[in-house]
Design a protein around this motif. Structure first.
Motif, PDB file in Angstrom:
ATOM      1  N   THR A  19     -10.461 -34.769  16.629  1.00  0.00           N
ATOM      2  CA  THR A  19      -9.320 -34.554  17.516  1.00  0.00           C
ATOM      3  C   THR A  19      -8.437 -33.404  17.033  1.00  0.00           C
ATOM      4  N   LYS A  21      -7.409 -30.494  19.486  1.00  0.00           N
ATOM      5  CA  LYS A  21      -6.005 -30.230  19.777  1.00  0.00           C
ATOM      6  C   LYS A  21      -5.775 -28.773  20.142  1.00  0.00           C
ATOM      7  N   THR A  22      -6.497 -27.866  19.498  1.00  0.00           N
ATOM      8  CA  THR A  22      -6.359 -26.449  19.823  1.00  0.00           C
ATOM      9  C   THR A  22      -6.760 -26.177  21.271  1.00  0.00           C
ATOM     10  N   THR A  40      -4.125 -27.636  23.640  1.00  0.00           N
ATOM     11  CA  THR A  40      -2.935 -26.782  23.658  1.00  0.00           C
ATOM     12  C   THR A  40      -3.164 -25.555  24.528  1.00  0.00           C
ATOM     13  N   SER A  74      -2.745 -32.957  30.000  1.00  0.00           N
ATOM     14  CA  SER A  74      -2.831 -32.245  28.721  1.00  0.00           C
ATOM     15  C   SER A  74      -1.494 -32.283  27.979  1.00  0.00           C
ATOM     16  N   LEU A 125      -0.841 -34.131  24.228  1.00  0.00           N
ATOM     17  CA  LEU A 125      -0.232 -33.475  23.066  1.00  0.00           C
ATOM     18  C   LEU A 125       0.812 -34.373  22.402  1.00  0.00           C
ATOM     19  N   TYR A 128      -0.771 -36.834  19.594  1.00  0.00           N
ATOM     20  CA  TYR A 128      -1.270 -36.400  18.291  1.00  0.00           C
ATOM     21  C   TYR A 128      -0.243 -36.734  17.203  1.00  0.00           C
ATOM     22  N   SER A 179      -8.582 -36.776  24.649  1.00  0.00           N
ATOM     23  CA  SER A 179      -9.110 -35.413  24.509  1.00  0.00           C
ATOM     24  C   SER A 179     -10.360 -35.221  25.347  1.00  0.00           C
TER      25      SER A 179
END
Length: 434
Positions: free
Chosen positions: A68, A72-73, A76, A132, A136, A139, A156
């Protein structure tokens, strides 16, 4: 006794049609569903981590955290780029709508508003952007597999899946928008919806008994506007409970003002006002939900604009005439003028006035005939279409066709001085000038 070939209207049918005429309902419903989906996915992610910690599978939890962290990138990037993507896509859409309304008729804007693919695309785009952002927030900065409480694994994966769905819908949306910028698909769309209106009209034996004497009238107490549709099921139910017959005074598509009568009551007292609430729908423009003539009005408008000196596109007018003749051929043998809606026992409860055969023929040909004199392509196609309808029409319905054919011939003879050119312009041709 129910009418054969007639689908009895559902109580929520007008509500559904009105929601389809809005562009906010589907995206709003999609956003609410996004929050529900995120809550479910977040709960499942928490339960997965808790289960692995209870089993002592800390290595698996560490692998999830590592996966994850990489995801995350991507999430984002998606959240920052999605809104820009939405703006670009729907800017293109507004340009397409403006071009179509300028080249065809402003009435075709409603086709874009009702487009399912447009609403679905906007809904999924907004849902992907919102989802999305919510992901975020899930996380955590904690990396110790013993201390972490949730790892957004499912969230995700769902985000990546929604991105893939957005790309597929983008392709479908562009394809649909390009089709609606072409004349052929637009006039086909109008014709198909006109046939749906025709299919919802009752088809049954003619009513020979005259209506009872008129006993009351019900005035319009709402805002002024175009009569878009009526809730047939609710009106039939109200008339059945009261033991009367209701007659709709204005036609669908008429402009009504407060204080004018909209319903006449025959055979008894008027139903209470609460029983007639939400039965008459008035708006700012006509719709194709129950308006039998509005399809012909749109096709005629497109043909008239094509025949104007500013556009000068007789081929588009011929395409409209193709569909006009198709629609008239479908109604040439149907009873028109008055529609009788029955209750479950087969008794007439609502009488509605609809355009008759002569009304439809005049709407279809009158204005186009006036503008077609200087275009042999259109006059030839118009004569061919009238000839086809003459073959299909019974004797009682040939008079308006004969009149329009005679008036067209007279107009061409007055306008075109050369005999050879007159003969050419008055030769029936299904392609105009093939």
């Amino acid at each position: 006794m129910s009418d054969r070939g007639y689908r009895r209207p559902r109580p929520l049918s007008p509500v559904r049609e009105h929601l389809r005429d809005t562009f906010w309902f589907a995206p709003t419903l999609g956003l609410l569903s996004t929050f529900v989906l995120w809550w479910i996915a977040s709960t499942l992610d928490t339960e997965i981590v808790a289960h692995l910690q209870d089993e002592g599978a800390y290595e698996e939890v560490r692998d999830l955290i590592s996966f994850t962290a990489d995801a995350k990138t991507i999430v984002t990037t998606i959240s920052s780029a999605m809104m820009t993507f939405i703006g670009v896509v729907f800017s293109i859409s507004l340009v397409a709508v403006q071009m179509a309304s300028g080249q065809l008729t402003p009435r075709v804007v409603r086709i874009f508003v009702r487009s399912r693919i447009s609403k679905l695309t906007l809904t999924v785009f907004l849902a992907t952007f919102t989802f999305s952002l919510l992901v975020l927030t899930s996380y955590e900065s904690e990396t110790d597999p013993r201390q972490v409480t949730s790892v957004p694994l499912l969230q995700s994966l769902l985000t990546l899946g929604m991105v893939g769905l957005s790309l597929l819908l983008f392709i479908a949306y562009v394809s649909s928008t390009l089709r609606l910028m072409q004349v052929g698909p637009v006039v086909d769309h109008i014709t198909r919806h006109s046939f749906r209106v025709l299919g919802r009209m009752p088809v049954g034996p003619p009513v020979e008994e005259p209506l009872a004497a008129e006993t009351a009238q019900i005035m319009h107490w709402g805002r002024a506007g175009v009569l878009q549709d009526v809730n047939v099921a609710r009106l039939v139910r109200a008339a059945r409970r009261q033991g009367v017959v209701l007659r709709l005074i204005p036609r669908i598509g008429d402009f009504v003002v407060p204080g004018t009568p909209v319903l006449a009551v025959h055979g008894g007292a008027a139903p209470p006002r609460r029983a007639l609430r939400y039965t008459i729908s008035v708006g700012v423009e006509r719709t194709l939900h129950q308006d039998l003539a509005f399809g012909l009005r749109q096709l005629s408008d497109i043909a008239l604009r094509a025949l104007s000196t500013a556009v000068n596109d007789p081929t588009t007018a011929v395409q409209c005439l193709d569909r006009i003749v198709q629609f008239l051929a479908a109604v040439v043998g149907r009873p028109l003028g008055t529609v009788h809606h029955r209750d479950g026992r087969g008794e007439v409860r609502l009488v509605q006035d609809v355009p008759g055969w002569t009304d439809l023929v005049d709407l279809a040909f009158e204005e186009i005939r006036w503008c077609s004199v200087g275009s042999p392509q259109v006059s030839r196609r118009l004569l061919a279409g009238i000839g086809d309808l003459m073959l299909l029409a019974p004797e009682s319905r040939r008079k308006p066709l004969v009149r329009h054919r005679a008036l067209l011939v007279q107009a061409v003879e007055r306008t075109v001085p050369e005999a050879a050119e007159r003969e050419f312009a008055l030769y029936p041709d299904h392609q105009g000038i093939g």
